[in-house]
Design a protein around this motif. Structure first.
Motif, PDB file in Angstrom:
ATOM      1  N   GLU A 182       0.821  -1.211   0.000  1.00 30.56           N
ATOM      2  CA  GLU A 182       0.000   0.000   0.000  1.00 30.56           C
ATOM      3  C   GLU A 182       0.856   1.261   0.000  1.00 30.56           C
ATOM      4  N   ARG A 310      -8.811   3.030   2.452  1.00 33.77           N
ATOM      5  CA  ARG A 310      -7.953   1.984   1.892  1.00 33.77           C
ATOM      6  C   ARG A 310      -8.715   0.652   1.995  1.00 33.77           C
ATOM      7  N   ASN A 312      -8.319  -2.714   1.485  1.00 26.53           N
ATOM      8  CA  ASN A 312      -7.259  -3.683   1.188  1.00 26.53           C
ATOM      9  C   ASN A 312      -7.705  -5.136   1.347  1.00 26.53           C
ATOM     10  N   ASN A 346      -3.008   0.718  -6.164  1.00 26.44           N
ATOM     11  CA  ASN A 346      -1.636   0.319  -6.478  1.00 26.44           C
ATOM     12  C   ASN A 346      -1.072   1.117  -7.650  1.00 26.44           C
ATOM     13  N   THR A 375      -6.905  -1.967  -3.036  1.00 24.49           N
ATOM     14  CA  THR A 375      -5.522  -2.413  -2.919  1.00 24.49           C
ATOM     15  C   THR A 375      -5.504  -3.768  -2.221  1.00 24.49           C
ATOM     16  N   ARG A 377      -3.484  -5.769   1.259  1.00 29.59           N
ATOM     17  CA  ARG A 377      -2.514  -5.726   2.348  1.00 29.59           C
ATOM     18  C   ARG A 377      -1.612  -6.951   2.246  1.00 29.59           C
TER      19      ARG A 377
END
Length: 489
Positions: A182, A310, A312, A346, A375, A377
């Motif tokens: 990230e 985010r 993830n 990304n 994204t 993790r």
């Protein structure tokens, strides 16, 4: 009053027209790049799509008190856009009803709003997985100096995570979590902001501080909790904060920073500041009540704040499929009347471009914006987690290698002739040496005295704090071997 009343008669007719155009807070999907709420032929000529918010109440007959409450703040661009939405040349309102909040059309057919659209909201992207520009894409141009700094800081963050993670495994610090996979999110978003913009982080945004000039020694001091730590050793490692860099200190409870962000942004609005607030959150944080309170407050008050999520895939060990049934996070903005976009988390260029546009709208139009960055993790949630217990190694390796944001951006920078293999080797070696030296210095620096645990909260310590300090000192005197010897009692 009569003018307000006549204007309200045309709402229903106007809504029907706009729905046929794909309006109602959502432009027609542009499959090439932008999310459905960022309709634009080019980023530089981006025109905001009007959206539905609480200010449509202005079309109703008002009591004197209600009218005064609305006039307490200046009219904004968002309000003016809504005014044009209300205006109409047609007086046909025979299929509308007047309710608190405005007129609404009625139907004799029983239709429920579908739980989700058949098509997912598209994801804005500029670079493909090989670091090549996607043809016909809209994006904010990035010059050599900014691009090189973005990449250098992404590399720095990558190395810093590796070294501090190993330091925790060696028992030299108590806790750590990484931004692996990230890195582009915090670095690229920070590059699109200014120093005057106020940051309310979650805990995976050290890249923002890095971009703003927080030194490696300052990072090390916080993680080791020594006398040079601005928090005086009272916070867990990675709970950074810096008044100098407009970076509010990280707090462990999830999502509490979102209502605070709305309030701070509203204060910027009242002071006529040309700045905004950016509050970061993970997908897991959207399950908290403060997420909804923060977004609703910001939308109603038309506060210049960017909510950056985010997404993830994992809230520690909870997959997003177990968190919500909606199409991710981006669709939640529309429910609150907030313009939103979904971005490839990304893709550093996509993030930079989206945040640049979002900041301009937040400040110039005095409105809240929601960004969802898709994204993954790659690392464990933290040093207290083992992610291999709930996800496959092949999945982790795929995102680590094939979808690596650092590698993708490096290819683009190299293709522009701005980076070389020699620079790569020199930068990585230099950063590693600086970090190891910073850790050595941080380890040797004295810890804050015990009294710092009980100071800085009240002007004069309360009776319960004095009692707690007394009990702690008595416990240490009885069990001295169970407490650090390098802490001054």
């Amino acid at each position: 009053m009569a003018i307000l009343w006549r204007r309200s008669r045309n709402i229903a007719n106007r809504i029907r027209k706009c729905m046929n155009k794909g309006f109602m807070g959502c432009a027609v999907v542009n499959q090439s790049c932008w999310s459905s709420t960022f309709q634009s032929s080019s980023l530089s000529n981006l025109r905001p799509v009007p959206y539905q918010n609480s200010r449509y109440l202005r079309s109703l007959p008002w009591s004197r008190a209600a009218l005064f409450s609305v006039l307490r703040s200046k009219s904004t661009v968002a309000e003016k856009q809504l005014d044009s939405f209300f205006s109409s040349d047609s007086d046909d309102d025979h299929r509308s009803l007047d309710f608190p909040g405005g007129k609404v059309t009625y139907t004799s057919e029983m239709n429920f709003i579908t739980e989700s659209s058949r098509m997912r909201v598209p994801c804005y992207r500029v670079l493909d997985d090989n670091g090549e520009l996607i043809m016909g894409g809209d994006f904010q141009q990035v010059g050599k100096d900014v691009a090189v700094k973005m990449y250098s800081d992404m590399v720095t963050l990558q190395i810093m995570d590796n070294i501090f993670y190993e330091a925790q495994r060696q028992g030299r610090i108590s806790f750590y979590l990484t931004s692996t996979g990230e890195e582009a999110i915090s670095i690229a978003s920070a590059a699109a902001l200014t120093e005057q913009d106020i940051i309310l982080p979650q805990y995976r945004e050290p890249g923002v501080l890095l971009w703003r000039g927080f030194t490696l020694q300052e990072f090390a001091n916080q993680c080791f909790g020594n006398n040079a730590d601005y928090g005086k050793g009272r916070q867990m490692p990675i709970h950074y904060g810096s008044k100098k860099h407009n970076f509010i200190t990280i707090s462990s409870p999830i999502a509490t920073q979102l209502p605070q962000a709305a309030g701070i942004a509203y204060s910027l609005k009242m002071d006529n500041k040309k700045a905004c607030v950016v509050s970061y959150i993970g997908d897991g944080g959207t399950s908290e009540g403060d997420f909804h309170a923060g977004l609703n407050f910001a939308a109603v008050m038309e506060a210049p704040v960017i909510f950056f999520c985010r997404n993830n895939g994992w809230a520690i060990s909870t997959n997003i499929s177990e968190q919500f049934r909606s199409d991710g996070i981006v669709v939640k903005g529309r429910a609150y009347g907030i313009r939103s976009i979904r971005v490839d988390g990304n893709d550093a260029l996509a993030i930079y471009s989206a945040v640049s546009a979002a900041r301009e709208m937040a400040i110039n139009e005095q409105r809240a914006i929601l960004i969802e960055a898709l994204t993954y993790r790659v690392g464990h949630h933290s040093t207290s987690d083992d992610s291999t217990k709930y996800r496959e190694l092949d999945e982790i390796d795929y995102w680590k290698m094939a979808r690596n944001p650092v590698n993708r951006f490096r290819k683009w920078v190299q293709n522009n002739g701005w980076w070389s293999e020699q620079q790569e080797t020199e930068v990585r070696n230099s950063i590693r040496k600086q970090l190891l030296q910073a850790i050595q210095v941080a380890e040797k620096t004295e810890k804050p005295p015990l009294t710092e645990l009980f100071s800085d909260v009240y002007d004069h310590p309360t009776s319960n704090l004095q009692e707690q300090e007394k009990q702690l000192r008595e416990t240490i005197s009885r069990h001295p071997k169970d407490y650090p010897s390098d802490v001054s009692v």
